[in-house]
Write a protein that holds these residues in place. Sequence first.
Motif, PDB file in Angstrom:
ATOM      1  N   THR A 146       0.822  -1.208   0.000  1.00  0.00           N
ATOM      2  CA  THR A 146       0.000   0.000   0.000  1.00  0.00           C
ATOM      3  C   THR A 146       0.860   1.265   0.000  1.00  0.00           C
ATOM      4  N   SER A 191     -11.420  -2.080  -0.700  1.00  0.00           N
ATOM      5  CA  SER A 191     -11.279  -0.623  -0.773  1.00  0.00           C
ATOM      6  C   SER A 191     -12.246   0.082   0.180  1.00  0.00           C
ATOM      7  N   VAL A 245      -5.533  -2.705   8.327  1.00  0.00           N
ATOM      8  CA  VAL A 245      -6.148  -2.390   7.035  1.00  0.00           C
ATOM      9  C   VAL A 245      -5.918  -0.916   6.700  1.00  0.00           C
ATOM     10  N   ALA A 246      -5.930  -0.617   5.393  1.00  0.00           N
ATOM     11  CA  ALA A 246      -5.783   0.779   4.961  1.00  0.00           C
ATOM     12  C   ALA A 246      -6.636   1.018   3.721  1.00  0.00           C
ATOM     13  N   PRO A 247      -7.972   0.882   3.852  1.00  0.00           N
ATOM     14  CA  PRO A 247      -8.838   1.043   2.681  1.00  0.00           C
ATOM     15  C   PRO A 247      -9.015   2.523   2.302  1.00  0.00           C
ATOM     16  N   GLN A 248      -9.661   2.745   1.179  1.00  0.00           N
ATOM     17  CA  GLN A 248     -10.004   4.111   0.769  1.00  0.00           C
ATOM     18  C   GLN A 248     -11.008   4.709   1.739  1.00  0.00           C
ATOM     19  N   TYR A 250     -13.108   3.839   5.451  1.00  0.00           N
ATOM     20  CA  TYR A 250     -13.319   2.996   6.631  1.00  0.00           C
ATOM     21  C   TYR A 250     -14.465   3.591   7.435  1.00  0.00           C
ATOM     22  N   MET A 265      -6.349   0.649  11.798  1.00  0.00           N
ATOM     23  CA  MET A 265      -7.122   1.269  10.716  1.00  0.00           C
ATOM     24  C   MET A 265      -6.786   2.735  10.455  1.00  0.00           C
ATOM     25  N   SER A 268      -6.204   4.401   6.981  1.00  0.00           N
ATOM     26  CA  SER A 268      -7.272   4.445   5.971  1.00  0.00           C
ATOM     27  C   SER A 268      -7.341   5.862   5.404  1.00  0.00           C
ATOM     28  N   LYS A 269      -7.700   5.936   4.107  1.00  0.00           N
ATOM     29  CA  LYS A 269      -7.711   7.246   3.458  1.00  0.00           C
ATOM     30  C   LYS A 269      -8.770   8.165   4.072  1.00  0.00           C
ATOM     31  N   ILE A 271     -11.821   8.243   7.017  1.00  0.00           N
ATOM     32  CA  ILE A 271     -12.429   7.522   8.142  1.00  0.00           C
ATOM     33  C   ILE A 271     -13.739   8.201   8.530  1.00  0.00           C
TER      34      ILE A 271
END
Lengths: 305, 251
Positions: A146, A191, A245-248, A250, A265, A268-269, A271
């Motif tokens: 990532t 994502s 996790v590091a989703p777009q 969260y 987390m 994450s992009k 939150i």
Amino acid sequence: MSCLVVLELENGKPNRPSLATISAAKKLSQNIDVLILDGKAKEDVAILTDAKKIYYFSSNQQDVLAEEIVDILKPLSSKYKFLLAPSGTFSKNFMPRLAANLDKQMISDVINIHDNDTFDRPIYAGNAIATVKSEESIKLITIRATAFEPFTTKTGSSEFIQLKEPEKVTFNKFLEREESKSERPDLSSASIVISGGRGIGSSENFQIIESLADKLGAAVGASRAAVDAGFISNDYQVGQTGKVVAPQLYIAIGISGAIQHLAGMKDSKVIVAINKDEEAPIFQIADYGLVGDLFSTIPEIIKLI
Amino acid sequence: MKALVAIKRVIDYNVKIRVKEDGSDVEKDNVKMSINPFDEIALEEAVRLKEKGVVNEVLVVSIGDNSVKETIRAALAIGGDRGIHIGTEGALEPLGVAKILAEICKKEAINIALLGKQAIDDDFNQTGQKLAAILNWPQVTFASKVEIKDDKAIVTREIDGGLETLEANLPVVITSDLRLNEPRYASLPNIMKAKKKEIIEMNADELNIDFKPRLKTIKITSPKERGGTVKMFSNAEDLVKTLRDKEGLIK
């Protein structure tokens, strides 16, 4: 100063983490060779990775054991300064074994490359970053995918080198694999992740989280508090001792924001926190917040999307 | 049959990590320390194997300064039979730790070495694999189910996107994942009993192996803070609108 990258394939192509690892490798060397477990993918790999040499097996070796892949890689490794692989359960299994066989201290989960000897890696579940320098003659490195953009240049003039089939070891044996059946994306690579905490109240109520996740094509996660309360099994746990996790996007629902959860987390992009307690620490790291009763707000959100 | 469990003393998972201002390390003074949670799971599994009659001794090993004795004592209260404290000064890395543990495995004729898959301080996830390599034993990492039958370990392991089952001959190195079990709390009588259990003291230098760190830590820094402050909404509609129109994250 050449570099060997062990790739992971998905549907016959290098997956995103593998292409990100190629980008990382390019910062170390222009001479990149790759190794793949399934020769059928070699033409695509040649186009997508700009590899000088592609080592491959004529049949698919997806069930290869760490012990067996190490036997293949050990003699190859002396030609290289760098051995790289995307950080995941595949590389985490064989790379340390290979490193010990070569008497090297490997560097896990690299997120930044300063120069050929100096690297950043997260420690304490990302709550601190260590900058480390290695003077090992062969550097074994796993790459946190990532942190790097996937390699996108299309080329295609690789030399193909077929390796002999890995020899089966006698002291360990592959029996079976069970792929996760969930229709939802994998928590570690999704994502969008929708997570529920203690505020969800019961395992039945977790359906509310699941409905929202399905509406958004998201993965479902949970806080340790929700797991400890028995609402959901611990393979859904996001946090320092669960999955990082590091989703777009969260969305934390009914999660107060214990340190242990934030560690899993906070990269994450975007939150979003939904909680009935406006003092909940989760709002301190959230980009967007909504104070309210989740049993009325979540159905409302589902209706709106 | 003899099981070895390697435990590491780490900052408790509920403590907020603070990086020292001089960038040399994280703050460890006056901070709650505990058994690394994954090692606790490995220990629980070893104790269960003993309760099933598969294993007859659970040996708990920890490496570090005198403070780790307290951690060993806590592990003995959970069900370890005997402790070994290997004294060292200064930081160690997985390669050095694996070399030390390999010596103990040989000396103690260990059949099953159980380790946590990773320590929650340095997050390396390497020691078990390296131990298996040095001993030339089979390895089963990220275990979520362990069954010992006729000198074989049938172990289910967690991999990206699913589960995988391996059958390894003993002796074997197994590293635990989160789902393997839920560790018990030590009962008061067991805490009392643990005080009488033996902890063998030795110094790592006695082993005559090279366990010196290979990596040089240049500095430890705090990760980038998340910028800005939270934007609060009073209703679901505005939130959805923002996520859709401004962020483009949902359809």
